[in-house]
Design a protein around this motif. Structure first.
Motif, PDB file in Angstrom:
ATOM      1  N   THR A  13     -12.449  12.456   6.187  1.00 15.43           N
ATOM      2  CA  THR A  13     -11.306  12.749   5.311  1.00 15.43           C
ATOM      3  C   THR A  13     -10.466  11.525   5.003  1.00 15.43           C
ATOM      4  OG1 THR A  13      -9.822  13.321   7.158  1.00 15.43           O
ATOM      5  CG2 THR A  13     -11.189  15.098   6.249  1.00 15.43           C
ATOM      6  N   CYS A  14     -10.865  10.352   5.518  1.00 10.14           N
ATOM      7  CA  CYS A  14     -10.146   9.125   5.205  1.00 10.14           C
ATOM      8  C   CYS A  14     -11.116   7.961   5.274  1.00 10.14           C
ATOM      9  CB  CYS A  14      -8.965   8.906   6.158  1.00 10.14           C
ATOM     10  SG  CYS A  14      -9.454   8.445   7.839  1.00 10.14           S
ATOM     11  N   ALA A  15     -10.710   6.831   4.724  1.00  5.76           N
ATOM     12  CA  ALA A  15     -11.467   5.588   4.818  1.00  5.76           C
ATOM     13  C   ALA A  15     -10.566   4.554   5.469  1.00  5.76           C
ATOM     14  CB  ALA A  15     -11.917   5.121   3.434  1.00  5.76           C
ATOM     15  N   LYS A  16     -11.059   3.929   6.534  1.00  2.00           N
ATOM     16  CA  LYS A  16     -10.246   2.963   7.275  1.00  2.00           C
ATOM     17  C   LYS A  16     -10.570   1.547   6.819  1.00  2.00           C
ATOM     18  CE  LYS A  16      -9.322   3.747  11.595  1.00  2.00           C
ATOM     19  NZ  LYS A  16      -9.480   3.879  13.071  1.00  2.00           N
ATOM     20  N   ILE A  17      -9.532   0.743   6.682  1.00  2.23           N
ATOM     21  CA  ILE A  17      -9.700  -0.644   6.251  1.00  2.23           C
ATOM     22  C   ILE A  17     -10.163  -1.482   7.440  1.00  2.23           C
ATOM     23  CG2 ILE A  17      -8.535  -2.691   5.345  1.00  2.23           C
ATOM     24  CD1 ILE A  17      -6.666  -0.801   3.836  1.00  2.23           C
ATOM     25  N   ARG A  18     -11.364  -2.036   7.313  1.00  2.00           N
ATOM     26  CA  ARG A  18     -11.954  -2.838   8.379  1.00  2.00           C
ATOM     27  C   ARG A  18     -11.569  -4.306   8.237  1.00  2.00           C
ATOM     28  NH1 ARG A  18     -17.804  -1.269   9.157  1.00  2.00           N
ATOM     29  NH2 ARG A  18     -17.766  -1.601   6.915  1.00  2.00           N
ATOM     30  N   SER A  19     -11.495  -4.800   7.010  1.00  2.00           N
ATOM     31  CA  SER A  19     -11.061  -6.175   6.783  1.00  2.00           C
ATOM     32  C   SER A  19     -10.541  -6.303   5.361  1.00  2.00           C
ATOM     33  CB  SER A  19     -12.202  -7.176   7.033  1.00  2.00           C
ATOM     34  OG  SER A  19     -13.281  -6.959   6.135  1.00  2.00           O
ATOM     35  N   ILE A  20      -9.726  -7.322   5.144  1.00  2.00           N
ATOM     36  CA  ILE A  20      -9.163  -7.625   3.827  1.00  2.00           C
ATOM     37  C   ILE A  20      -9.623  -9.027   3.451  1.00  2.00           C
ATOM     38  CG2 ILE A  20      -7.066  -7.904   2.463  1.00  2.00           C
ATOM     39  CD1 ILE A  20      -5.681  -5.979   4.404  1.00  2.00           C
TER      40      ILE A  20
ATOM     41  N   ASP B 265      -5.368   0.354   8.492  1.00  2.00           N
ATOM     42  CA  ASP B 265      -4.733   1.391   7.684  1.00  2.00           C
ATOM     43  C   ASP B 265      -5.801   2.372   7.202  1.00  2.00           C
ATOM     44  OD1 ASP B 265      -2.245   0.308   7.966  1.00  2.00           O
ATOM     45  OD2 ASP B 265      -2.101  -0.497   5.932  1.00  2.00           O
ATOM     46  N   CYS B 266      -5.419   3.646   7.090  1.00  2.21           N
ATOM     47  CA  CYS B 266      -6.329   4.681   6.607  1.00  2.21           C
ATOM     48  C   CYS B 266      -5.951   5.083   5.194  1.00  2.21           C
ATOM     49  CB  CYS B 266      -6.277   5.909   7.513  1.00  2.21           C
ATOM     50  SG  CYS B 266      -6.953   5.632   9.168  1.00  2.21           S
TER      51      CYS B 266
ATOM     52  N   ARG C 285      -0.811   4.951   8.693  1.00  3.68           N
ATOM     53  CA  ARG C 285      -1.034   4.217   9.943  1.00  3.68           C
ATOM     54  C   ARG C 285      -0.168   4.856  11.015  1.00  3.68           C
ATOM     55  NH1 ARG C 285       2.581  -0.487   7.603  1.00  3.68           N
ATOM     56  NH2 ARG C 285       0.699  -0.921   6.370  1.00  3.68           N
ATOM     57  N   PRO C 286      -0.455   4.625  12.284  1.00  7.08           N
ATOM     58  CA  PRO C 286       0.418   5.169  13.330  1.00  7.08           C
ATOM     59  C   PRO C 286       1.827   4.639  13.188  1.00  7.08           C
ATOM     60  CG  PRO C 286      -1.669   4.449  14.271  1.00  7.08           C
ATOM     61  CD  PRO C 286      -1.648   3.954  12.853  1.00  7.08           C
TER      62      PRO C 286
END
Length: 261
Positions: free
Chosen positions: A196-203, A226-227, A257-258
Motif C-alpha cells: 500500500t506504499c512505496a518506500k524511498i530507498r535512495s535519492i 519516507d513512504c 514518515r514516523p
C-alpha cells in the motif's frame, strides 16, 4: 514487476525476503534490472506468526478500512500521542493481528488491522489516543531506538515471546505540482505490487526530487525511508502509485514518515 517509462529512476538493488503467494518467505528473488522501479522487497502480512498470505478483497470484512490521506500537511492522527509502546505476548498460536508493508529501509508501516490478534485485543483495552491505527509505524521492538531496519523488526516479530512494540504516528505532508521537466524524479523505490506504499530507498543527485529539496526547509525535504502513500489521488496500491509516478509529467504525492518522538 517493472514499470516502463521510468528509465532514469532506479538502480539494481539488494534483495530482502519476499512474501510468496502461499505466505512462505523466500530469499531467492531476483532483483529488477536497472531502469525499473524495484519491487524486490516483500509485503509481509502478520495475521499470525507464520505470516499467511494477504486476504482477498472478498475477505475485506475482516479488515479495518485504510485511513484517508490528508491532502495537506498533517501531524499523524488527530490525538496528541505521537509515540507510545504496546506490550504484547506472542506464544503458541497467538496472532499479532496486523498487516505490514515490508520494504527496504527503516521501520514498518502498518497497512491493516484484523479483528483478532494481540494488537486488536490491546486496542480494545486502551483509550482511542493510544490505539494502534492503520498508517502507524513500528520503529522498534523492546527498544525505543528508531534505527531498526524493517528486516530486523520482522525477525523480532517472528521470534515471539514478551515484547514491547514502539509505535510512532505518521507525519504526513504533500508535495504538490512537482514537474519532472521531461526527466525523472530521481528516486529509487522499494515496494511490492500488493503493498500500500512505496518506500524511498535512495535519492539521486539529479531529478525533480533533489531539485525540490533545494527549495524547502529541512523538515519538508523528501528523505530516504519516507513512504509514498498517495500519487495524483491514487491510494492503497503501491503498483498503481508507482505506475502513476512513472507516467505523469507533473505529480502530486503524499509522503509519510514516523513522527518525531
Amino acid at each position: 514487476m517493472c514499470t516502463p517509462c521510468c528509465a532514469t529512476e532506479s538502480l539494481n538493488t539488494t534483495v530482502l525476503p519476499h512474501s510468496t503467494e502461499d505466505g512462505a518467505v523466500s530469499k531467492d528473488v531476483p532483483s529488477q534490472e536497472a531502469g525499473s522501479f524495484s519491487d524486490s522487497a516483500g509485503a509481509e502480512v502478520f495475521g499470525c506468526r507464520t505470516a499467511p498470505p494477504a486476504p482477498s478483497k472478498e475477505q475485506s470484512g475482516e479488515l479495518a478500512p485504510p485511513q484517508t490521506v490528508a491532502p495537506e500537511l498533517t501531524q499523524g492522527a488527530t490525538d496528541t500521542a505521537t509515540s507510545f509502546e504496546v506490550p504484547i505476548t506472542l506464544a503458541g498460536t497467538a496472532e499479532v493481528g496486523i498487516g505490514l508493508d515490508l520494504a527496504e529501509g527503516k521501520s514498518l508501516r502498518i497497512c491493516r488491522i484484523y479483528q483478532k490478534g494481540c494488537i486488536p485485543e490491546y486496542n480494545a483495552s486502551v483509550s482511542p489516543n493510544r490505539q494502534v491505527q492503520v498508517g502507524d509505524f513500528i520503529v522498534g521492538i523492546n527498544t525505543k531506538d528508531a534505527d531498526c531496519t524493517a528486516e530486523e523488526l520482522v525477525e523480532k516479530l517472528k521470534d515471539g515471546g514478551d515484547m514491547r512494540i514502539a509505535i510512532r504516528r505518521p507525519f504526513e505532508f504533500t508535495v504538490a505540482k512537482l514537474d519532472k521537466n521531461g526527466g525523472g524524479l530521481g528516486l529509487d523505490l522499494s515496494f511490492h505490487p500488493r503493498g500500500t506504499c512505496a518506500k524511498i530507498r535512495s535519492i539521486f543527485s539529479d531529478g525533480a526530487v533533489p531539485r525540490y529539496n533545494e527549495t524547502v526547509s529541512d523538515d519538508m525535504k523528501i528523505q530516504v525511508n519516507d513512504c509514498i502513500v498517495s500519487v495524483n489521488g491514487k491510494t492503497g496500491s503501491a503498483k498503481e502509485m508507482v505506475e502513476a509516478l512513472g507516467s505523469a509529467g507533473i505529480v502530486d504525492f503524499v509522503l509519510a514518515r514516523p513522527a518525531a518522538s
